[in-house]
Design an enzyme around this catalytic site. Structure first.
Site, mmCIF file in Angstrom:
data_model
loop_
_atom_site.group_PDB
_atom_site.id
_atom_site.type_symbol
_atom_site.label_atom_id
_atom_site.label_comp_id
_atom_site.label_asym_id
_atom_site.label_seq_id
_atom_site.Cartn_x
_atom_site.Cartn_y
_atom_site.Cartn_z
ATOM 1 N N CYS A 1 0.842 -1.126 0.087
ATOM 2 C CA CYS A 1 -0.023 -0.217 0.048
ATOM 3 C C CYS A 1 0.817 1.122 -0.034
ATOM 4 C CB CYS A 1 -1.030 0.217 1.189
ATOM 5 S SG CYS A 1 -2.405 0.985 1.003
ATOM 6 N N HIS B 1 -3.985 -5.189 0.143
ATOM 7 C CA HIS B 1 -3.591 -5.912 1.343
ATOM 8 C C HIS B 1 -3.982 -7.400 1.519
ATOM 9 C CE1 HIS B 1 -3.181 -2.084 3.848
ATOM 10 N NE2 HIS B 1 -4.027 -1.662 2.693
ATOM 11 N N GLU C 1 -2.714 -9.309 3.611
ATOM 12 C CA GLU C 1 -3.147 -9.841 4.904
ATOM 13 C C GLU C 1 -4.601 -9.671 5.101
ATOM 14 O OE1 GLU C 1 -3.632 -5.693 5.552
ATOM 15 O OE2 GLU C 1 -2.046 -6.494 4.271
#
Length: 366
Positions: free
Chosen positions: A257, A343, A345
């Site tokens: 990001c 993202h 995760e």
């Protein structure tokens, strides 16, 4: 059922548009850039994501608060959004592992919230007119006073916010006897990023946003990580220099990001503020290398200049956002470095992209 009367509240946009609703929790005013998230679940993770610092969040899911809160579903210490706008706020909640209500959570952390808003109309308006500064007012402050105060709120363009959410002192995460050591620059890091690295046998030392390369290198890491975070990447000259030094010393580097944008800037590729940004857990991305598609979790209002990236002989686009063809991932041809705009995760979101952490571990052993 208990009936209560709630204070009238408004959301005032910088162009003068007003949306009406009802106050939730504490009384007052809060300012920030208004944006919307299309996720249907994971509101607590969203509210505590440091990347949302300085933003007033509009929830597109019509029901917020229905499953309460849980201490294990936070991405940082405390709420990071500036305020919340929603349609239906659930004062009652139902889930076996809930630790309490979202209302009490907001009150404890002094978050100002407005509900009973026509969020479909609001999101449609933002999509047509772009993200802009706004104010939630739940205390009856006169409109003209709010307009005057709102006019003084700085634009997100050019705004450095990583310093507001980064750790003040270095700290460790994971097992100190792990196989790999990672030096992470905290620009607003999410806890689930650290969890994903730790479960892949990594011991992470997390450094403040203004740490020097020499600080990170003193940990003698096997690789480096640049985290997500809020605000414009362009003012982060320190982080950009750190990225340059990592690449100069030919060390493995992974960015997510804001970290992805910093790596681009370190290579002379500019970034720009998007009209609306991408925020949600259902964004389609194509992996150009494998040809496979991924449904991803995203949260960003800035992006990397695609034309400049394509013309850089040392860089390669690895992922594209299928809705607007913006850059979703890149890698360097001459360095052990790659990054993604989204993202992997998740938290919340699908796990389609978790392989990127495995890819980073593979790079460490090369």
């Amino acid at each position: 059922m208990k009936y209560t009367t709630r204070q009238n509240a408004i959301l005032l946009l910088s162009d003068g548009t007003i949306f009406h609703g009802k106050s939730i929790g504490i009384s007052g005013t809060t300012f920030g850039e208004v944006c919307f998230n299309t996720g249907m679940t994971g509101y607590q993770e969203i509210f505590t994501d440091p990347s949302y610092f300085g933003q007033i969040m509009v929830a597109t899911n019509p029901h917020i608060g229905n499953y309460g809160v849980n201490d294990n579903e936070v991405e940082s210490e405390g709420i990071k959004i500036a305020g919340l706008v929603c349609k239906n706020f659930s004062f009652n909640y139902s889930r076996a592992y809930s630790a309490g209500s979202l209302e009490d959570y907001f009150v404890k952390q002094n978050l100002i919230c407005i509900s009973d808003v026509d969020t479909r109309g609001l999101v449609s308006y933002i999509r047509d007119n772009g993200a802009m500064n706004s104010v939630i007012c739940t205390d009856g402050t006169p409109i003209e006073e709010l307009k005057a105060a709102l006019a003084k709120v700085p634009s997100m363009k050019g705004l450095e916010l990583a310093s507001k959410v980064s750790t003040k002192e270095p700290y460790y995460f994971g097992n100190e006897n792990a196989k790999y050591k990672i030096a992470a620059l905290d620009l607003g890091i999410k806890t689930n990023i650290l969890r994903n690295l730790a479960k892949r046998d990594c011991y992470i030392k997390v450094f403040p946003y203004d740490a020097k390369y020499s600080d990170l290198a003193s940990f003698n890491p096997d690789g480096y990580f640049l985290s997500n975070g809020p605000g414009d990447p362009d003012p982060l000259s320190g982080a950009i220099n750190v990225a340059k030094e990592i690449l100069k010393n030919d060390k493995p580097l992974f960015g997510i990001c804001l970290g992805h944008q910093v790596i681009a800037l370190a290579n002379g590729i500019s970034t720009y503020k998007m009209f609306n940004g991408h925020r949600g857990i259902n964004h389609p991305v194509k992996n150009i290398i494998s040809g496979k598609g991924e449904i991803t979790s995203q949260n960003h209002g800035f992006a990397v200049n695609k034309e400049e990236l394509e013309s850089n002989p040392d860089m390669e686009i690895t992922h594209l956002h299928l809705n607007d063809e913006t850059v979703a991932g890149m890698r360097m041809k001459n360095k052990n470095c790659f990054s993604v705009q989204y993202h992997p995760e998740a938290s919340p979101g699908p796990h389609d992209s978790s392989y990127l952490f495995d890819q980073f571990i593979e790079n460490l052993s090369k």
